[in-house]
Structures are given as structure tokens and as C-alpha cells.
Write an enzyme that holds these catalytic residues in place. Structure first.
Site, PDB file in Angstrom:
ATOM      1  N   GLU A  47       0.827  -1.203   0.000  1.00  0.00           N
ATOM      2  CA  GLU A  47       0.000   0.000   0.000  1.00  0.00           C
ATOM      3  C   GLU A  47       0.864   1.256   0.000  1.00  0.00           C
ATOM      4  O   GLU A  47       0.500   2.271  -0.603  1.00  0.00           O
ATOM      5  CB  GLU A  47      -0.928  -0.001   1.216  1.00  0.00           C
ATOM      6  CG  GLU A  47      -1.948  -1.125   1.201  1.00  0.00           C
ATOM      7  CD  GLU A  47      -2.709  -1.255   2.514  1.00  0.00           C
ATOM      8  OE1 GLU A  47      -2.409  -0.490   3.463  1.00  0.00           O
ATOM      9  OE2 GLU A  47      -3.595  -2.122   2.608  1.00  0.00           O
ATOM     10  N   THR A 131      -5.919  -0.122   5.297  1.00  0.00           N
ATOM     11  CA  THR A 131      -7.204  -0.808   5.199  1.00  0.00           C
ATOM     12  C   THR A 131      -7.694  -1.183   6.597  1.00  0.00           C
ATOM     13  O   THR A 131      -6.941  -1.136   7.571  1.00  0.00           O
ATOM     14  CB  THR A 131      -7.077  -2.062   4.324  1.00  0.00           C
ATOM     15  OG1 THR A 131      -6.010  -2.878   4.825  1.00  0.00           O
ATOM     16  CG2 THR A 131      -6.778  -1.681   2.881  1.00  0.00           C
ATOM     17  N   LYS A 214     -12.297  -0.960  12.415  1.00  0.00           N
ATOM     18  CA  LYS A 214     -11.379  -1.728  13.262  1.00  0.00           C
ATOM     19  C   LYS A 214     -10.081  -1.973  12.504  1.00  0.00           C
ATOM     20  O   LYS A 214     -10.085  -2.382  11.342  1.00  0.00           O
ATOM     21  CB  LYS A 214     -12.039  -3.061  13.619  1.00  0.00           C
ATOM     22  CG  LYS A 214     -11.117  -4.142  14.190  1.00  0.00           C
ATOM     23  CD  LYS A 214     -11.867  -5.461  14.286  1.00  0.00           C
ATOM     24  CE  LYS A 214     -10.974  -6.617  14.736  1.00  0.00           C
ATOM     25  NZ  LYS A 214     -10.000  -6.998  13.693  1.00  0.00           N
ATOM     26  N   ASP A 215      -8.933  -1.723  13.171  1.00  0.00           N
ATOM     27  CA  ASP A 215      -7.660  -2.008  12.524  1.00  0.00           C
ATOM     28  C   ASP A 215      -6.666  -2.567  13.535  1.00  0.00           C
ATOM     29  O   ASP A 215      -7.048  -2.951  14.644  1.00  0.00           O
ATOM     30  CB  ASP A 215      -7.109  -0.751  11.815  1.00  0.00           C
ATOM     31  CG  ASP A 215      -6.435   0.226  12.771  1.00  0.00           C
ATOM     32  OD1 ASP A 215      -6.589   0.087  14.002  1.00  0.00           O
ATOM     33  OD2 ASP A 215      -5.746   1.144  12.293  1.00  0.00           O
ATOM     34  N   MET A 216      -5.381  -2.606  13.155  1.00  0.00           N
ATOM     35  CA  MET A 216      -4.357  -3.197  14.013  1.00  0.00           C
ATOM     36  C   MET A 216      -3.218  -2.233  14.325  1.00  0.00           C
ATOM     37  O   MET A 216      -2.157  -2.660  14.769  1.00  0.00           O
ATOM     38  CB  MET A 216      -3.805  -4.471  13.356  1.00  0.00           C
ATOM     39  CG  MET A 216      -4.844  -5.563  13.162  1.00  0.00           C
ATOM     40  SD  MET A 216      -4.226  -7.026  12.271  1.00  0.00           S
ATOM     41  CE  MET A 216      -2.993  -7.648  13.418  1.00  0.00           C
ATOM     42  N   GLU A 217      -3.443  -0.916  14.105  1.00  0.00           N
ATOM     43  CA  GLU A 217      -2.343   0.020  14.368  1.00  0.00           C
ATOM     44  C   GLU A 217      -2.722   1.436  14.789  1.00  0.00           C
ATOM     45  O   GLU A 217      -1.922   2.147  15.407  1.00  0.00           O
ATOM     46  CB  GLU A 217      -1.433   0.131  13.144  1.00  0.00           C
ATOM     47  CG  GLU A 217      -2.009   0.871  11.945  1.00  0.00           C
ATOM     48  CD  GLU A 217      -2.837   0.015  11.003  1.00  0.00           C
ATOM     49  OE1 GLU A 217      -3.470   0.555  10.100  1.00  0.00           O
ATOM     50  OE2 GLU A 217      -2.832  -1.226  11.190  1.00  0.00           O
ATOM     51  N   ASP A 240     -13.454  -5.513   4.980  1.00  0.00           N
ATOM     52  CA  ASP A 240     -14.357  -6.561   5.475  1.00  0.00           C
ATOM     53  C   ASP A 240     -15.299  -5.981   6.509  1.00  0.00           C
ATOM     54  O   ASP A 240     -15.018  -4.946   7.120  1.00  0.00           O
ATOM     55  CB  ASP A 240     -13.542  -7.706   6.090  1.00  0.00           C
ATOM     56  CG  ASP A 240     -12.644  -7.228   7.218  1.00  0.00           C
ATOM     57  OD1 ASP A 240     -13.048  -7.301   8.383  1.00  0.00           O
ATOM     58  OD2 ASP A 240     -11.518  -6.757   6.930  1.00  0.00           O
TER      59      ASP A 240
END
Length: 283
Positions: A47, A131, A214-217, A240
Site C-alpha cells: 500500500e 485498510t 477496526k484495525d491493528m495500528e 471486510d
């Protein structure tokens, strides 16, 4: 006479407090920020690299300590210095996959802010792009672009008074209301965790966080930005639906390519707005 003086003093203090609050509120508006240097952390190299290529950014050799896998690119866009950092590939565990999660994101962002502060020019804004998962109940759809209004954690559960608030770690982000209206994007809270899927307890926490995506960072990057007194905003594209009934990993992989393409279209538009000196006229 003393009563009148006391009344006037209280009135002046009240007016001063109101003015200070209004100034603080104005300072959080994106349109009130003069952005001369923007840092853009993007987790996935697939990305970050196309975006850096699109802007004609050059790799920065030696920007990060040699033992880290992080990569940096830099250039100028509309008279604004742009530094893009990505977390690189894993070599600690020997997998070669993207360094996803809060630890690499926080570390790379911290090192980048420290490096820029040392000599290349202070950062005026941290613009985290990537994303994410979205919540159907909050109006999210596949490919939608969200600008963050706040960030929080949903997997740091510490059920002790004080530590519970710290664990959630909610932080307000830059007010992007006007930009969202002009560009046609959605806004909402981003909740962060270190797992792609989620447990029932995660679901409860995400609901309590009033999350739209919702993400991871994001929460980790915003934490580092706040530590350095630098404004933060996230740009997230939905891959998603967390509450859509389809296994997250399946839907994520199915839509990753199209969502990444959507991000490549959205991020330059956001950056153009951020760099535009006339954005102040929107107020």
C-alpha cells in the site's frame, strides 16, 4: 465596592476560560493547521510503495537504525514535505510477511518523529493510512473511506480502576468534519487490536468504543503522536465487515486488492486537502 470588583474578576476569569476552550477547540480543526511537513505511516508495503511512487518520493537510506526493517520515502507535494514510512517485512520470526500490529507501528512512528525532530524539520501532522474492518451497524460498506474522529483499544483488558481506562486508551483525533463533507467520506471511531479476528469479549469492547472501523495500528500510532504533541488523523478503507457474518480472513483477502486500490485513490485526495493553504477558507 469589593463585591462589584469580585463579580468583575469572576466574569473576566469565566470569559478567559471560555476563550481558552474555544481556542483549544479551534486548534484541533484540520483547517486551522498549517501543515508544512506530514508523516504518513502505512503498515503494508504493497500500500505504501504505490503511493510513494505516485508522489515521486525517493527512498531515504539510513533513515532508520540498520537493525530495523522499516522503510522511509520522502519528497515535496504542493510545497509540503511528505515522509512516508512503512513497517517492512518480518525477519525476527523469519516469516517475511508485513510487520502488522501495534508494536512495529508504534516503534516506526516513534523513530520517524524523533529523526525528523533532530534535523529534517518537525512534523506538523501524522496521517495514518491503511485498510480496515468496518461495522455494518455503523453504516460501513466494503470500499468505504473513513476519516477517524477518535481511536481506542479493544484488546487491552485490565479490570483494575484506572488501568481499565488506560487499557482502552481513547484519544480524540483531528476534526476532519469539513474535509469529510467536501471529499464525500465517512467519519467514525477506529478501534485497534492485535488480531485480525475477534473474540466475544472483543466484540463487547468494540461496541463500548462505539467503533465504526477496526484495525491493528491506529491507536498505537495516535499514542506516539500524542506523546510528541503532534496532531493525528487516520484514513481507513474497509476491506471486510466485522459484523457481516463472513469469516474476517476470507473477506479480507477477497477484498484487499480492491480496497488497496480505493486507498490509492483516496489518500492523494486527502493529502491534497491537507496541503492546500486555502483550506482555512472552509471555516
Amino acid at each position: 465596592m469589593l463585591t462589584l470588583c469580585w463579580y468583575r474578576l469572576r466574569l473576566l476569569l469565566t470569559l478567559f476560560t471560555i476563550a481558552a476552550l474555544l481556542w483549544t477547540s479551534r486548534a484541533t480543526n484540520l483547517e486551522n493547521l498549517r501543515v508544512r511537513h506530514v508523516l504518513i505511516p502505512i503498515v503494508m508495503e504493497a500500500e505504501a510503495k504505490p503511493f510513494a511512487d505516485h508522489l515521486g518520493l525517493e527512498p531515504l537510506e539510513g533513515f532508520f537504525p540498520p537493525q530495523t526493517p522499516f522503510l522511509a520515502f520522502s519528497g515535496v507535494h504542493h510545497q509540503t514535505k511528505v515522509t512516508v514510512v512503512t513497517m517492512g517485512k518480518d525477519h525476527v520470526y523469519g516469516t517475511g510477511v508485513d510487520n502488522a500490529g501495534t508494536v512495529p507501528s508504534a516503534l516506526a512512528t516513534f523513530l520517524a518523529l524523533a529523526k525528523e525532530h533532530e534535523g529534517r524539520g518537525a512534523i506538523d501532522l501524522v496521517l495514518n493510512a491503511g485498510t480496515c474492518g468496518g461495522f455494518k451497524r455503523k453504516g460501513a460498506g466494503i470500499g468505504d473511506v473513513f476519516l477517524t474522529t477518535a481511536v481506542a483499544n479493544h484488546d487491552r483488558r485490565i479490570p483494575i480502576p484506572g488501568f481499565d481506562t488506560y487499557g482502552v486508551g481513547k484519544l480524540e483525533t483531528v476534526d476532519t468534519t469539513l474535509m469529510a463533507e467536501k471529499l464525500g467520506y465517512k467519519t467514525g471511531i477506529c478501534t485497534t487490536g492485535n488480531s485480525l479476528d475477534h473474540t466475544p469479549r472483543d466484540e463487547e469492547m468494540m461496541l463500548q468504543n462505539d467503533a465504526s472501523v477496526k484495525d491493528m495500528e491506529a491507536a498505537a500510532i495516535a499514542y506516539v503522536a500524542s506523546m510528541n504533541d503532534v496532531p493525528y488523523v487516520g484514513v481507513k478503507v474497509v476491506t471486510d465487515l466485522v459484523d457481516g457474518g463472513v469469516p474476517t480472513q476470507d473477506e479480507f483477502m477477497q477484498n484487499l486488492a480492491s480496497a488497496a486500490e480505493s486507498l490509492q485513490k483516496a489518500l492523494p485526495r486527502v493529502l491534497d486537502y491537507v496541503c492546500d493553504e486555502t483550506k482555512h477558507d472552509e471555516l
